[in-house]
Design a protein around this motif. Structure first.
Motif, PDB file in Angstrom:
ATOM      1  N   VAL A   1       0.701  -1.066   0.028  1.00 56.94           N
ATOM      2  CA  VAL A   1      -0.032  -0.040  -0.042  1.00 56.94           C
ATOM      3  C   VAL A   1       0.889   1.228   0.074  1.00 56.94           C
ATOM      4  CG1 VAL A   1      -1.759   1.105   1.038  1.00 56.94           C
ATOM      5  CG2 VAL A   1      -1.909  -1.308   1.372  1.00 56.94           C
ATOM      6  N   ILE A   2       0.646   1.956  -1.124  1.00 62.06           N
ATOM      7  CA  ILE A   2       1.761   3.388  -1.055  1.00 62.06           C
ATOM      8  C   ILE A   2       0.772   4.344  -0.989  1.00 62.06           C
ATOM      9  CG2 ILE A   2       3.145   4.604  -2.664  1.00 62.06           C
ATOM     10  CD1 ILE A   2       3.954   1.957  -4.162  1.00 62.06           C
ATOM     11  N   GLN A   3       1.162   5.127   0.099  1.00 57.96           N
ATOM     12  CA  GLN A   3       0.175   6.484   0.367  1.00 57.96           C
ATOM     13  C   GLN A   3       0.923   7.503  -0.324  1.00 57.96           C
ATOM     14  OE1 GLN A   3       0.574   5.983   4.646  1.00 57.96           O
ATOM     15  NE2 GLN A   3      -0.885   4.554   4.838  1.00 57.96           N
ATOM     16  N   ALA A   4       0.509   8.182  -1.318  1.00 61.56           N
ATOM     17  CA  ALA A   4       0.973   9.317  -2.029  1.00 61.56           C
ATOM     18  C   ALA A   4       0.455  10.513  -1.652  1.00 61.56           C
ATOM     19  CB  ALA A   4       0.923   8.905  -3.592  1.00 61.56           C
ATOM     20  N   ASP A   5       1.221  11.597  -1.796  1.00 64.01           N
ATOM     21  CA  ASP A   5       0.834  13.104  -1.346  1.00 64.01           C
ATOM     22  C   ASP A   5       0.326  13.717  -2.638  1.00 64.01           C
ATOM     23  OD1 ASP A   5       3.271  13.392  -2.345  1.00 64.01           O
ATOM     24  OD2 ASP A   5       3.941  14.818  -0.789  1.00 64.01           O
ATOM     25  N   ALA A   6       0.543  13.174  -3.746  1.00 63.43           N
ATOM     26  CA  ALA A   6       0.055  13.934  -5.087  1.00 63.43           C
ATOM     27  C   ALA A   6      -0.361  12.940  -6.249  1.00 63.43           C
ATOM     28  CB  ALA A   6       1.352  14.586  -5.442  1.00 63.43           C
ATOM     29  N   ASP A   7      -0.907  13.680  -7.204  1.00 62.44           N
ATOM     30  CA  ASP A   7      -1.606  12.678  -8.152  1.00 62.44           C
ATOM     31  C   ASP A   7      -0.476  12.420  -9.469  1.00 62.44           C
ATOM     32  OD1 ASP A   7      -3.968  12.315  -7.106  1.00 62.44           O
ATOM     33  OD2 ASP A   7      -4.757  14.057  -7.528  1.00 62.44           O
ATOM     34  N   ASP A   8       0.626  13.284  -9.265  1.00 63.18           N
ATOM     35  CA  ASP A   8       1.499  13.154 -10.674  1.00 63.18           C
ATOM     36  C   ASP A   8       2.728  12.179 -10.339  1.00 63.18           C
ATOM     37  OD1 ASP A   8       2.901  14.600  -8.553  1.00 63.18           O
ATOM     38  OD2 ASP A   8       3.847  15.823 -10.004  1.00 63.18           O
ATOM     39  N   LEU A   9       2.659  11.281  -9.419  1.00 65.10           N
ATOM     40  CA  LEU A   9       3.516  10.210  -9.055  1.00 65.10           C
ATOM     41  C   LEU A   9       3.440   8.837  -9.837  1.00 65.10           C
ATOM     42  CD1 LEU A   9       4.015  10.811  -5.156  1.00 65.10           C
ATOM     43  CD2 LEU A   9       5.189  12.097  -7.430  1.00 65.10           C
TER      44      LEU A   9
ATOM     45  N   VAL B   1      11.106  -0.931  -5.214  1.00 65.31           N
ATOM     46  CA  VAL B   1      10.228   0.381  -5.399  1.00 65.31           C
ATOM     47  C   VAL B   1      11.029   1.531  -5.655  1.00 65.31           C
ATOM     48  CG1 VAL B   1       8.578   1.702  -4.446  1.00 65.31           C
ATOM     49  CG2 VAL B   1       8.663  -0.569  -3.570  1.00 65.31           C
ATOM     50  N   ALA B   2      10.671   2.192  -7.049  1.00 64.09           N
ATOM     51  CA  ALA B   2      11.061   3.482  -7.336  1.00 64.09           C
ATOM     52  C   ALA B   2      10.137   4.312  -7.786  1.00 64.09           C
ATOM     53  CB  ALA B   2      12.150   3.259  -8.487  1.00 64.09           C
ATOM     54  N   VAL B   3      10.033   5.535  -7.029  1.00 65.56           N
ATOM     55  CA  VAL B   3       8.867   6.342  -7.180  1.00 65.56           C
ATOM     56  C   VAL B   3       9.614   7.671  -7.878  1.00 65.56           C
ATOM     57  CG1 VAL B   3       7.018   7.879  -6.109  1.00 65.56           C
ATOM     58  CG2 VAL B   3       7.726   5.563  -5.270  1.00 65.56           C
ATOM     59  N   THR B   4       8.847   8.278  -9.036  1.00 61.27           N
ATOM     60  CA  THR B   4       9.467   9.349  -9.815  1.00 61.27           C
ATOM     61  C   THR B   4       8.124  10.164 -10.023  1.00 61.27           C
ATOM     62  OG1 THR B   4       9.003   8.277 -11.784  1.00 61.27           O
ATOM     63  CG2 THR B   4      11.237   8.192 -10.690  1.00 61.27           C
ATOM     64  N   SER B   5       8.172  11.407 -10.284  1.00 57.21           N
ATOM     65  CA  SER B   5       7.238  12.424 -10.817  1.00 57.21           C
ATOM     66  C   SER B   5       6.982  12.076 -12.239  1.00 57.21           C
ATOM     67  CB  SER B   5       7.569  13.860 -10.642  1.00 57.21           C
ATOM     68  OG  SER B   5       8.464  14.210 -11.532  1.00 57.21           O
ATOM     69  N   LYS B   6       5.788  12.410 -12.768  1.00 54.07           N
ATOM     70  CA  LYS B   6       5.683  12.128 -14.310  1.00 54.07           C
ATOM     71  C   LYS B   6       6.357  13.223 -15.245  1.00 54.07           C
ATOM     72  CE  LYS B   6       0.590  10.971 -13.732  1.00 54.07           C
ATOM     73  NZ  LYS B   6      -0.883  11.214 -14.221  1.00 54.07           N
ATOM     74  N   ALA B   7       7.185  14.133 -14.648  1.00 50.48           N
ATOM     75  CA  ALA B   7       8.102  14.759 -15.084  1.00 50.48           C
ATOM     76  C   ALA B   7       9.451  14.204 -15.147  1.00 50.48           C
ATOM     77  CB  ALA B   7       8.202  16.201 -14.706  1.00 50.48           C
ATOM     78  N   GLY B   8       9.656  12.983 -14.632  1.00 50.44           N
ATOM     79  CA  GLY B   8      10.914  12.447 -14.454  1.00 50.44           C
ATOM     80  C   GLY B   8      11.636  12.602 -13.121  1.00 50.44           C
ATOM     81  N   ARG B   9      11.404  13.604 -12.404  1.00 49.25           N
ATOM     82  CA  ARG B   9      11.953  13.690 -11.091  1.00 49.25           C
ATOM     83  C   ARG B   9      12.015  12.621  -9.984  1.00 49.25           C
ATOM     84  NH1 ARG B   9      10.460  15.896  -5.808  1.00 49.25           N
ATOM     85  NH2 ARG B   9       8.352  16.262  -6.824  1.00 49.25           N
ATOM     86  N   ALA B  10      13.193  12.168  -9.560  1.00 45.06           N
ATOM     87  CA  ALA B  10      13.243  11.053  -8.708  1.00 45.06           C
ATOM     88  C   ALA B  10      12.668  11.325  -7.421  1.00 45.06           C
ATOM     89  CB  ALA B  10      14.737  10.608  -8.604  1.00 45.06           C
TER      90      ALA B  10
END
Length: 281
Positions: free
Chosen positions: A49-57, A89-98
């Protein structure tokens, strides 16, 4: 003799047909004789379960079971089924920011929670009638304070208020941190017009009050009669109204914006990257 031949010929045909049918039926293999791979079951699953703080991840999941898997995250809880074992697990933004990377080991049936923080918060302590903009967009009020979450980096902040000179500067937003800004706005009085307006309002109001007192206590014949009465009222009203108009026009005038540093206090932490890992069975 002929009936006997027919009977024997018929029996021979039946035997031939029965033999042919037996050869055509495929043999059924003994389950005990099957190879071990043929009876193996699919790997058991675990829950991430990944709890994200934004919709662009976006999260990339790498497991021992197959090819990498990309999943777009929504703000809040994202319940993902993964094979038990090692999960990268590797999380990035849709713009490619790690944003974060983590290696996990999950047992069959295990449920693990991972919180991902990809932004920092900017808070501005300003009067309720102020206008606050970050990168050209209005900053909303949250719990009586101008506040919002932003991606890390330098943000352009402008604070304006009627009757005050505006202030403009740059604020650095850090992942997982709270930057609190306290603007220092100076009074705006172009050419002393605010002072003149208040003086006119005060003198005009005092003159009207004085005229009312005289009118109620003495006769105006000693002060020019009706001409004196209406002259005092008119002069006082003109001063009061004129001062009010001057004050409004001065306050409505757009005050200049000064570019100078803000007072900034960086405090607290909101996690940063992947944090607060929990699990359950």
């Amino acid at each position: 003799m002929l009936p006997t031949c027919k009977f024997l010929f018929g029996r021979l045909v039946q035997l031939v047909c029965l033999s042919t049918a037996m050869w055509a039926v495929p043999a059924v293999a003994d389950p005990a004789a099957l190879p071990a791979d043929a009876t193996a079951t699919a790997p058991q699953a675990a829950h991430l379960v990944i709890q994200a703080d934004a919709d662009d991840l976006v999260v990339e999941l790498r497991t021992d079971a197959g090819e990498p898997r990309l999943v777009g995250l929504k703000k809040g809880d994202n319940d993902l089924d993964v094979p038990a074992g090692t999960v990268k697990v590797a999380v990035t933004s849709k713009a490619g920011r790690a944003v974060a990377q983590l290696d996990l080991t999950l047992a069959a049936g295990e449920r693990k929670n991972v919180a991902v923080v990809s932004r920092g918060q900017l808070r501005v302590k300003a009067s309720a009638d102020a206008q606050v903009q970050v990168d050209g967009k209005a900053l909303p009020v949250q719990d009586g304070v101008f506040a919002g979450d932003f991606e890390p980096g330098d943000r352009s902040l402008v604070v304006q208020r009627v009757g005050y000179q505006g202030q403009k500067g740059s604020v650095a937003v850090q992942v997982g941190k709270i930057a609190t800004v306290t603007p220092e706005l100076e009074r705006f009085d172009p050419g002393g017009r605010v002072t003149m307006a208040w003086t006119s309002i005060a003198v005009g109001g005092a003159l009207v009050v004085a005229a009312l007192v005289v009118d109620a206590t003495v006769t105006w014949k000693d002060y020019g009669g009706d001409a004196g009465r209406w002259g005092a009222f008119s002069l006082g009203a003109a001063g009061f109204i004129g001062g009010t108009v001057l004050l409004k026009n001065t306050l409505d005038q757009q005050a200049p914006v000064q570019e100078r540093p803000f007072q900034i206090q960086v405090s607290g932490t909101r996690g940063g990257g992947v944090a607060r890992i929990g699990w359950a069975f």
